[in-house]
Each structure stands twice: as structure tokens, then as C-alpha cells.
Design a protein around this motif. Structure first.
Motif, short mmCIF file in Angstrom:
data_model
loop_
_atom_site.label_atom_id
_atom_site.label_comp_id
_atom_site.label_asym_id
_atom_site.label_seq_id
_atom_site.Cartn_x
_atom_site.Cartn_y
_atom_site.Cartn_z
N GLU A 241 0.86 -1.18 0.00
CA GLU A 241 0.00 0.00 0.00
C GLU A 241 0.89 1.24 0.00
O GLU A 241 1.71 1.42 0.91
CB GLU A 241 -0.91 0.02 1.22
N ARG A 242 0.73 2.07 -0.99
CA ARG A 242 1.60 3.25 -1.09
C ARG A 242 1.46 4.17 0.13
O ARG A 242 2.42 4.79 0.57
CB ARG A 242 1.32 4.01 -2.38
N ALA A 243 0.25 4.25 0.67
CA ALA A 243 0.03 5.10 1.84
C ALA A 243 0.78 4.58 3.05
O ALA A 243 1.08 5.34 3.98
CB ALA A 243 -1.46 5.21 2.14
N ALA A 244 1.09 3.27 3.08
CA ALA A 244 1.80 2.67 4.22
C ALA A 244 3.30 2.80 4.11
O ALA A 244 4.02 2.53 5.08
CB ALA A 244 1.42 1.20 4.36
N LEU A 245 3.81 3.17 2.94
CA LEU A 245 5.25 3.33 2.78
C LEU A 245 5.73 4.49 3.65
O LEU A 245 5.12 5.56 3.69
CB LEU A 245 5.61 3.58 1.33
N ARG A 246 6.85 4.25 4.34
CA ARG A 246 7.41 5.29 5.22
C ARG A 246 8.91 5.36 4.97
O ARG A 246 9.62 4.36 5.14
CB ARG A 246 7.11 4.95 6.68
N LEU A 247 9.38 6.50 4.54
CA LEU A 247 10.79 6.71 4.23
C LEU A 247 11.39 7.60 5.31
O LEU A 247 10.87 8.68 5.59
CB LEU A 247 10.96 7.38 2.87
N THR A 248 12.48 7.14 5.93
CA THR A 248 13.19 7.96 6.91
C THR A 248 14.58 8.23 6.38
O THR A 248 15.31 7.30 6.02
CB THR A 248 13.27 7.27 8.27
N LEU A 249 14.94 9.49 6.31
CA LEU A 249 16.23 9.92 5.78
C LEU A 249 17.10 10.41 6.93
O LEU A 249 16.61 11.10 7.84
CB LEU A 249 16.01 11.05 4.77
N PHE A 250 18.38 10.04 6.90
CA PHE A 250 19.31 10.40 7.97
C PHE A 250 20.50 11.15 7.38
O PHE A 250 21.00 10.81 6.31
CB PHE A 250 19.84 9.14 8.68
N GLY A 251 21.00 12.14 8.12
CA GLY A 251 22.20 12.85 7.71
C GLY A 251 22.46 14.03 8.60
O GLY A 251 21.52 14.72 9.04
N GLY A 252 23.73 14.29 8.92
CA GLY A 252 24.08 15.44 9.72
C GLY A 252 23.48 15.44 11.11
O GLY A 252 23.23 16.50 11.69
N GLY A 253 23.24 14.24 11.68
CA GLY A 253 22.63 14.14 12.99
C GLY A 253 21.15 14.43 13.02
O GLY A 253 20.54 14.50 14.09
N ARG A 254 20.55 14.57 11.83
CA ARG A 254 19.11 14.85 11.73
C ARG A 254 18.42 13.70 11.01
O ARG A 254 19.04 12.82 10.45
CB ARG A 254 18.88 16.16 10.96
N ALA A 255 17.09 13.74 11.03
CA ALA A 255 16.30 12.75 10.30
C ALA A 255 15.05 13.41 9.78
O ALA A 255 14.56 14.40 10.33
CB ALA A 255 15.95 11.57 11.20
N VAL A 256 14.52 12.84 8.68
CA VAL A 256 13.29 13.34 8.06
C VAL A 256 12.34 12.17 7.90
O VAL A 256 12.73 11.10 7.41
CB VAL A 256 13.58 13.98 6.68
N ASP A 257 11.09 12.37 8.30
CA ASP A 257 10.06 11.33 8.25
C ASP A 257 9.11 11.65 7.10
O ASP A 257 8.39 12.65 7.13
CB ASP A 257 9.31 11.31 9.59
N VAL A 258 9.11 10.78 6.08
CA VAL A 258 8.26 10.98 4.90
C VAL A 258 7.19 9.89 4.90
O VAL A 258 7.50 8.71 4.81
CB VAL A 258 9.09 10.93 3.60
N ARG A 259 5.93 10.27 5.00
CA ARG A 259 4.82 9.32 5.08
C ARG A 259 4.13 9.21 3.72
O ARG A 259 3.67 10.21 3.17
CB ARG A 259 3.80 9.79 6.12
N GLY A 260 4.03 7.98 3.22
CA GLY A 260 3.38 7.74 1.95
C GLY A 260 4.29 8.04 0.78
O GLY A 260 5.19 8.89 0.88
N CYS A 261 4.07 7.32 -0.33
CA CYS A 261 4.92 7.52 -1.51
C CYS A 261 4.09 7.25 -2.76
O CYS A 261 3.93 6.09 -3.16
CB CYS A 261 6.15 6.61 -1.45
N PRO A 262 3.53 8.28 -3.38
CA PRO A 262 2.66 8.10 -4.54
C PRO A 262 3.44 7.69 -5.78
O PRO A 262 4.68 7.79 -5.84
CB PRO A 262 2.02 9.47 -4.72
N ALA A 263 2.72 7.25 -6.80
CA ALA A 263 3.34 6.92 -8.09
C ALA A 263 3.80 8.21 -8.77
O ALA A 263 3.27 9.29 -8.49
CB ALA A 263 2.34 6.20 -8.97
N PRO A 264 4.81 8.10 -9.64
CA PRO A 264 5.29 9.30 -10.35
C PRO A 264 4.18 9.94 -11.19
O PRO A 264 3.30 9.24 -11.69
CB PRO A 264 6.41 8.76 -11.24
#
Length: 264
Positions: A241-264
Motif C-alpha cells: 500500500e503506497r500510503a503505508a510506505l514510510r521513508l526515513t532519511l538520515f544525515g548530519g545528525g538529523r532525520a526526516v520522516d516521509v509518510r506515503g509515496c505516490p506513483a510518479p
């Protein structure tokens, strides 16, 4: 490959007597009772203190880690729990990576009561803790959380240490392509955002029962690309389920929480 990894880990844990690593002295769990919020939810926290050299794991710990589990069905006046995970650390262990915490983890829990009055938090937490080898531990939790509790600076600090939202980090676009691959799917995510630091890493979660490989990360300017494989651990046809995809990005001691990943 996934079944072999899980089997090897299970055999290792089964063969390892916990007393050999003085587990009782390696980890301690306490509850910070917290306070009742204006919306009726209650903000409390688990404080997990680890002996020097020991670590525990984030909700998506990587192939070298053990995911935490929470069992609070025996609680009273409690209908839901939402953990708020602080930014974790990245650990390199040979040719594998794990994600977690060393020293101490204060994990805020946003609790939804059934009604007014105190909440009784009752149950167990299962964790993997590691020094030279990982062992599973089961810790009991029993705490009364009164509705009149005061704000706790330790909990507030852990909430402030949470990953940034996609909007706060300057993410202006995100999309995912999914295509068939050996035993499952290949996922290619593309995001537009400024660099987080000189060495960026990522983790992808796709929902219960789906193993996701450590993503390959590449960047061109403000365009970040993540590539990973997804496999259903039960060997079934994989459904994402694209809505269930969760991307977490790390760098420089920080993190970004991205919820959902739609089609291009």
C-alpha cells in the motif's frame, strides 16, 4: 535469503544463555508518568537505561537488529498507544547496518484513554539489547498515570528530538516506482530536498510482514534517489500500500520522516 537470516538469528538467540552477558545489569526500564494534554490524550514515556557498551533498537532496526514489541493489553483505561521515536543512531556491524540507541532511550508514548481519570499502564516490553552479541529481554511495565500530572522536561526534550516532517525539511516532491524483481519488488523512490549532510542514509518501511533491504542512496543536487528490494517474509505474493510506505532519511545528525509515496 530472508528466511536464512531470520533462522540464523533465531538459532543464535536460542543458543545464547542470557546470563552470560549479565543482562539484568545491562538494561533498566522505568516509566515517566507525564501529563494529560488539552486534547484528552496523555503523554508519558518509557526510559530505557543501558549499561556502557550496550545498545537497543529503533522500530525498524535493520538486518542486524531486533525490533521492539510492546504488549499493553492488560492496561486499564487505555484504548490506543502512539510511540514518538527520537532520532536514532546508525551502527555499522561488519557488512550489515543496524539502527538504534546507546546509553539511554526516552521513548514518549501518546496514550489515548477510554475516559477521564488515571491510566494504568500494565504489560511487557520485548527488546533486543546488544554488546558483542544480541540477546532478547522481556521487561515488565506497571505504572499509574494520573490525569493531573505535570509536564516533564525530559519527555519534552525527547519529543523535540523527533525526525522532521517532510514539509519542515523542505521536501517538495516524492514519488515511488514499484516493479517486479526476484522474489518480490524493486522500489525506486525519488525525493526533492536539500542535502541533510555529507553522508546520507535511509530506511524504508512497507508494513507488517514485508522485509525491505537497506536502501542504496544516491544524490544529484537536490534530487535524492533510494533503491531497495521488498520481499514478503511469508513467501506470499507481495502487496504494498503506497500510503503505508514510510521513508526515513538520515544525515548530519538529523532525520526526516516521509509518510506515503505516490506513483510518479
Amino acid at each position: 535469503m530472508i528466511r536464512a537470516l531470520v533462522t540464523s538469528l533465531a538459532l543464535l538467540l536460542a543458543a545464547a544463555p542470557a546470563t552470560a552477558w549479565d543482562v539484568d545489569d545491562a538494561v533498566e526500564l522505568s516509566v515517566l508518568p507525564g501529563w494529560r494534554q488539552d486534547d484528552g490524550t496523555h503523554m508519558a514515556a518509557l526510559r530505557i537505561s543501558l549499561a556502557p557498551g550496550w545498545k537497543t533498537y529503533w522500530r525498524a532496526p535493520g538486518d542486524a537488529g531486533i525490533p521492539p514489541e510492546f504488549h499493553f493489553a492488560a492496561s486499564d483505561n487505555l484504548s490506543a498507544i502512539r510511540p514518538h521515536w527520537p532520532v536514532p543512531e546508525i551502527f555499522e556491524e561488519g557488512d550489515m547496518r543496524s539502527i538504534g540507541y546507546s546509553g539511554e532511550l526516552v521513548l514518549p508514548l501518546e496514550l489515548v484513554p477510554d475516559g477521564p481519570g488515571a491510566i494504568t499502564l500494565q504489560g511487557e516490553v520485548e527488546l533486543g539489547i546488544c554488546e558483542e552479541i544480541c540477546v532478547p529481554v522481556r521487561l515488565s511495565v506497571s505504572a499509574a498515570l494520573p490525569a493531573e500530572g505535570a509536564r516533564d522536561g525530559t519527555i519534552v526534550g525527547a519529543l523535540v528530538d523527533a525526525p522532521m516532517s517532510a514539509a519542515a525539511a523542505g521536501v517538495t516532491a516524492v514519488s515511488c516506482r514499484l516493479r517486479p524483481a526476484e522474489q518480490g519488488l524493486e522500489l525506486v523512490a525519488e525525493l526533492s530536498l536539500p542535502p541533510l549532510g555529507p553522508a546520507e542514509e535511509a530506511a524504508i518501511e512497507a508494513g507488517p510482514g514485508i522485509w525491505v533491504s537497506e536502501p542504496q542512496v544516491s544524490r544529484e543536487g537536490d534530487r535524492l534517489r533510494l533503491t531497495a528490494r521488498l520481499i514478503d517474509v511469508a513467501g506470499r505474493q507481495i502487496m504494498v500500500e503506497r500510503a503505508a510506505l514510510r521513508l526515513t532519511l538520515f544525515g548530519g545528525g538529523r532525520a526526516v520522516d516521509v509518510r506515503g509515496c505516490p506513483a510518479p
